[in-house]
Design a protein around this motif. Structure first.
Motif, PDB file in Angstrom:
ATOM      1  N   TYR A  79       0.860  -1.192   0.000  1.00 45.37           N
ATOM      2  CA  TYR A  79       0.000   0.000   0.000  1.00 45.37           C
ATOM      3  C   TYR A  79       0.889   1.232   0.000  1.00 45.37           C
ATOM      4  O   TYR A  79       2.073   1.170   0.356  1.00 45.37           O
ATOM      5  N   THR A  80       0.318   2.360  -0.412  1.00 46.22           N
ATOM      6  CA  THR A  80       1.114   3.581  -0.507  1.00 46.22           C
ATOM      7  C   THR A  80       1.489   4.100   0.876  1.00 46.22           C
ATOM      8  O   THR A  80       0.704   4.024   1.820  1.00 46.22           O
ATOM      9  N   THR A  85       0.878   9.969  -2.569  1.00 45.04           N
ATOM     10  CA  THR A  85      -0.001  10.494  -3.623  1.00 45.04           C
ATOM     11  C   THR A  85       0.156  11.996  -3.772  1.00 45.04           C
ATOM     12  O   THR A  85       0.250  12.522  -4.891  1.00 45.04           O
ATOM     13  N   GLN A 110       6.994  -3.594 -11.105  1.00 36.41           N
ATOM     14  CA  GLN A 110       5.869  -3.199 -11.933  1.00 36.41           C
ATOM     15  C   GLN A 110       4.550  -3.585 -11.267  1.00 36.41           C
ATOM     16  O   GLN A 110       3.565  -2.829 -11.322  1.00 36.41           O
ATOM     17  N   ASP A 114       1.647  -0.885 -10.392  1.00 31.29           N
ATOM     18  CA  ASP A 114       0.290  -1.071 -10.905  1.00 31.29           C
ATOM     19  C   ASP A 114      -0.719  -1.240  -9.774  1.00 31.29           C
ATOM     20  O   ASP A 114      -1.805  -0.635  -9.800  1.00 31.29           O
ATOM     21  N   HIS A 115      -0.375  -2.053  -8.795  1.00 32.37           N
ATOM     22  CA  HIS A 115      -1.281  -2.330  -7.677  1.00 32.37           C
ATOM     23  C   HIS A 115      -1.637  -1.055  -6.921  1.00 32.37           C
ATOM     24  O   HIS A 115      -2.777  -0.887  -6.467  1.00 32.37           O
ATOM     25  N   ASN A 116      -0.684  -0.151  -6.810  1.00 34.25           N
ATOM     26  CA  ASN A 116      -0.894   1.086  -6.050  1.00 34.25           C
ATOM     27  C   ASN A 116      -1.179   2.299  -6.937  1.00 34.25           C
ATOM     28  O   ASN A 116      -1.271   3.420  -6.431  1.00 34.25           O
ATOM     29  N   GLN A 117      -1.289   2.067  -8.245  1.00 36.84           N
ATOM     30  CA  GLN A 117      -1.649   3.112  -9.209  1.00 36.84           C
ATOM     31  C   GLN A 117      -0.748   4.348  -9.056  1.00 36.84           C
ATOM     32  O   GLN A 117      -1.229   5.482  -8.983  1.00 36.84           O
ATOM     33  N   GLY A 119       1.427   5.493 -11.280  1.00 34.80           N
ATOM     34  CA  GLY A 119       1.506   6.276 -12.504  1.00 34.80           C
ATOM     35  C   GLY A 119       2.919   6.631 -12.942  1.00 34.80           C
ATOM     36  O   GLY A 119       3.096   7.499 -13.795  1.00 34.80           O
ATOM     37  N   THR A 121       6.094   5.630 -14.982  1.00 33.58           N
ATOM     38  CA  THR A 121       6.363   4.702 -16.088  1.00 33.58           C
ATOM     39  C   THR A 121       7.824   4.293 -16.185  1.00 33.58           C
ATOM     40  O   THR A 121       8.136   3.249 -16.752  1.00 33.58           O
TER      41      THR A 121
END
Length: 204
Positions: A79-80, A85, A110, A114-117, A119, A121
């Motif tokens: 989790y973040t 964020t 990766q 992805d799991h925590n979005q 963003g 790249t």
């Protein structure tokens, strides 16, 4: 780490903020004592270094697969971290370069992104360059973005992160998440939480 001086952080020169992943942007509950037992790694050795020293290719592949499996399992439970964020939104608003440099394998990194979005790249893993505290990945990013080393701030929670930045002649930011850390004297700047970095940059 050798006796290289701490690189000062100059906010007005900042053009990129790059992150460690585990326990910096997202949580990690990897049990390294358990993992060492599973792969036969002595407590005094780094897990990745140990796996690379195994002479038998079959045994080495088996050990590295166990490490990868543990990393991927950890990714799904992550989790973040507080302030993650908000800081990533600030970086986007300021049009700063950003990336992740991690000792994780690319598959696990990766999966966490992805799991925590998150963003982000641009992800550099141990498959791309020697793992931290090697400065190779940081130096490559600065060259790719055509920015001076002092314009890139590397943010992490552990000694390897600070060492990598120092070895690359770049400033480092240690994030403690409100806990005592033995590495505070070795970082360019120290923050309790990721969003505290926003306040530091805005004040300057």
């Amino acid at each position: 780490m050798d006796n290289r001086p701490i690189i000062p952080f100059e906010p007005k020169q900042l053009r990129a903020i790059v992150f460690d992943l585990d326990n910096t942007l997202v949580s990690s509950k990897m049990d390294f004592e358990w993992l060492r037992t599973q792969i036969g790694c002595p407590p005094s050795l780094d897990v990745l270094h140990y796996s690379n020293t195994i002479a038998c290719p079959t045994q080495r592949a088996s050990i590295q697969q166990k490490i990868l499996d543990h990393e991927v399992e950890d990714a799904q439970a992550s989790y973040t971290m507080p302030g993650c964020t908000a800081l990533l939104k600030y970086i986007e608003s300021q049009a700063l370069h950003t990336a992740i440099i991690t000792r994780n394998c690319l598959q696990a990194a990766q999966a966490k992104v992805d799991h925590n979005q998150l963003g982000i790249t641009r992800i550099i893993s141990r498959e791309h360059y020697p793992p931290k505290p090697s400065p190779d990945a940081l130096i490559a990013l600065a060259k790719e973005w055509q920015i001076a080393p002092e314009a890139l701030l590397y943010v992490g929670d552990y000694l390897y992160d600070i060492e990598a930045a120092t070895n690359a002649n770049m400033p480092s930011c240690l994030v403690t998440h409100g806990k005592n850390s033995p590495f505070v004297q070795q970082a360019s700047i120290v923050v309790n939480h990721l969003h505290d970095l926003i306040g530091l940059l805005e004040r300057t």
